[in-house]
Scaffold this active site. Structure first.
Site, PDB file in Angstrom:
ATOM      1  N   ASN A   1      44.476  44.254  36.876  1.00 14.53           N
ATOM      2  CA  ASN A   1      45.351  43.837  37.976  1.00 14.53           C
ATOM      3  C   ASN A   1      44.581  43.111  39.085  1.00 14.53           C
ATOM      4  OD1 ASN A   1      47.688  45.039  36.813  1.00 14.53           O
ATOM      5  ND2 ASN A   1      47.096  47.019  37.620  1.00 14.53           N
TER       6      ASN A   1
ATOM      7  N   HIS B   1      58.533  52.030  39.065  1.00 14.85           N
ATOM      8  CA  HIS B   1      57.350  52.787  38.671  1.00 14.85           C
ATOM      9  C   HIS B   1      57.642  54.281  38.757  1.00 14.85           C
ATOM     10  CE1 HIS B   1      53.214  54.378  38.839  1.00 14.85           C
ATOM     11  NE2 HIS B   1      52.872  53.265  38.200  1.00 14.85           N
TER      12      HIS B   1
ATOM     13  N   GLU C   1      61.143  47.443  43.598  1.00  7.97           N
ATOM     14  CA  GLU C   1      59.822  46.829  43.650  1.00  7.97           C
ATOM     15  C   GLU C   1      59.998  45.333  43.899  1.00  7.97           C
ATOM     16  OE1 GLU C   1      57.113  47.894  40.477  1.00  7.97           O
ATOM     17  OE2 GLU C   1      58.281  49.695  40.043  1.00  7.97           O
TER      18      GLU C   1
ATOM     19  N   SER D   1      56.066  45.814  37.191  1.00  9.95           N
ATOM     20  CA  SER D   1      54.756  45.795  36.541  1.00  9.95           C
ATOM     21  C   SER D   1      54.805  45.616  35.033  1.00  9.95           C
ATOM     22  CB  SER D   1      53.993  47.086  36.867  1.00  9.95           C
ATOM     23  OG  SER D   1      54.692  48.215  36.390  1.00  9.95           O
TER      24      SER D   1
ATOM     25  N   ASP E   1      58.497  48.658  47.112  1.00 11.59           N
ATOM     26  CA  ASP E   1      57.106  48.846  46.716  1.00 11.59           C
ATOM     27  C   ASP E   1      56.535  47.463  46.381  1.00 11.59           C
ATOM     28  OD1 ASP E   1      54.668  49.559  45.692  1.00 11.59           O
ATOM     29  OD2 ASP E   1      55.451  50.492  43.872  1.00 11.59           O
TER      30      ASP E   1
ATOM     31  N   HIS F   1      52.561  44.927  43.329  1.00  8.49           N
ATOM     32  CA  HIS F   1      52.110  43.717  42.647  1.00  8.49           C
ATOM     33  C   HIS F   1      52.450  42.444  43.421  1.00  8.49           C
ATOM     34  CE1 HIS F   1      50.906  45.823  38.951  1.00  8.49           C
ATOM     35  NE2 HIS F   1      51.916  46.636  39.241  1.00  8.49           N
TER      36      HIS F   1
ATOM     37  N   LYS G   1      45.072  46.458  43.585  1.00 11.91           N
ATOM     38  CA  LYS G   1      45.380  45.419  42.602  1.00 11.91           C
ATOM     39  C   LYS G   1      44.829  44.083  43.115  1.00 11.91           C
ATOM     40  CE  LYS G   1      49.182  48.087  40.720  1.00 11.91           C
ATOM     41  NZ  LYS G   1      48.900  49.331  41.475  1.00 11.91           N
TER      42      LYS G   1
END
Length: 387
Positions: free
Chosen positions: A47, A136, A177, A181, A206, A209, A240
């Site tokens: 990541n 997640h 998110e 992911s 969240d 990423h 990440k």
């Protein structure tokens, strides 16, 4: 020791029959997890999207800053509410609040801990938490640990979310998110924010990423779209694209005060050591001086999408992010394809059921600023071969 007592002690040291059965079932299905030992030259699995984790320049910045501070302690020494707090930690939180365009921030040891703390603490009995089904596991576990009613809505499905919102009880929290992911797609933030405003729901995002790869100074997708005010809370992680470790919750000062008082994963955890805090500070300083890395990553993504072999049986899920999933149904088939790539020095790992749904096993290809055009070409050429 009498034989009977010895037998009892040995039994207590072994796992239970039920535990062994679960391991055996995993092995039979071909999805028994084990820690990998491979380290291959061409990284398409980590990541570390912007290459900060391997940046010697950033490493030197961190070392220089620690020397400047004359740091003595190597550990956190205690929780933030006891001996683990510092002026540096609070100044870092103020800096992060400015970067992420929020009123206040609270630093955590990891994104998992931050999400678990936030979601489990804010929702009460009689409230409702609605989370995207592809969220997640730390978001889901945070919801399950709360006393609220919890429901999943179909992934990025606005109609299903609104259907759930219409029947929600008490205070409603919607959890999403920015970048997912396993699928690599992004949430329709503007539309979800509008639905939450319409139904008076509090929106939590969240940005695990999205941190670093989007927005000025790495401020994430919500800030890049000017939507930071639409969120009740935002979680940013630094392990990440930022290349270091830790996370932060960003929101109102009242929210941060609440988490300090009622967020058990924060209250009862040893604080991050100064080295980790300095690393976060310097990572954002480094990115502010090297924002061209975001554009470079975008070029790598475009290159891969352009070269991806379209005349094969492979299915690439639609994604414009650094996460490019290739669906390879079946655990054994996904493992075999990953092994073929690894035999060519290309580090790609399979994602197996139950991490993803059975029949949706995949290769999770991650692109980075340091992947060369030659490496991307070699990856796509290998993918075009029969397996």
């Amino acid at each position: 020791m009498p034989p009977l007592a010895s037998t009892f002690v040995m039994a207590m040291k072994s796992i239970t029959p039920q535990m062994q059965q679960r391991l055996d079932e995993r092995k039979a299905k071909g999805n028994l997890r084990a820690l990998p030992g491979i380290h291959l030259p061409h990284d398409f699995t980590s990541n570390d999207y912007l290459g900060l984790a391997r940046s010697t320049e950033l490493g030197q910045m961190i070392a220089d800053r620690l020397d400047e501070l004359g740091a003595q302690a190597h550990g956190g020494t205690g929780s933030r509410l006891l001996s683990g707090n510092s002026d540096f930690a609070m100044e870092l939180e103020q800096k992060l609040a400015r970067i992420f365009k929020g009123e206040a921030a609270l630093v955590f040891n990891s994104g998992y801990q931050a999400n678990l703390c936030l979601i489990s603490a804010v929702a009460q009995k009689g409230d409702t938490i609605l989370y995207d089904q592809l969220s997640h596991v730390c978001l889901k576990e945070g919801a399950w640990l709360s006393k609220a009613k919890t429901f999943a809505f179909l992934h990025n499905d606005l109609a299903d979310l609104e259907r759930r919102l219409k029947t929600a009880e008490g205070n409603t929290f919607v959890v999403i998110e920015s970048v997912y992911s396993m699928d690599g797609d992004v949430a329709p933030l503007k539309e979800i924010a509008a639905l939450c405003e319409k139904h008076e729901a509090r929106l939590i995002i969240d940005e695990a990423h999205g941190t670093g790869v989007f927005g000025a100074g790495g401020s994430g997708l919500a800030c890049s779209l000017g939507l930071e005010e639409a969120f009740f809370a935002r979680v940013y992680t630094f392990g990440k694209a930022m290349g270091v470790h830790g996370a932060a919750v960003v929101g109102s000062q009242v929210l941060i005060d609440y988490l300090v008082n009622f967020g058990r994963p924060f209250i009862y955890t040893t604080a991050m050591p100064l080295h980790s805090l300095v690393a976060i500070e310097q990572a954002f300083d480094y990115l502010s001086q090297n924002e061209h890395l975001q554009a470079l990553l975008e070029r790598r993504i475009v290159s891969f999408v352009r070269q991806f072999p379209g005349d094969t049986q492979l299915t690439r899920l639609p994604s414009d992010t650094a996460i490019q999933p290739i669906v390879v149904p079946g655990n054994e088939k996904a493992k075999a394809m990953a092994k073929a790539l690894q035999n060519n020095g290309i580090d790609v790992r399979p994602i197996l059921a139950p991490t993803v749904k059975e029949g949706e096993e995949r290769l999770r290809i991650c692109l980075h600023t340091y992947n060369t055009e030659e490496e991307i070409n070699a990856l796509c050429q290998t993918l075009s071969q029969p397996f």
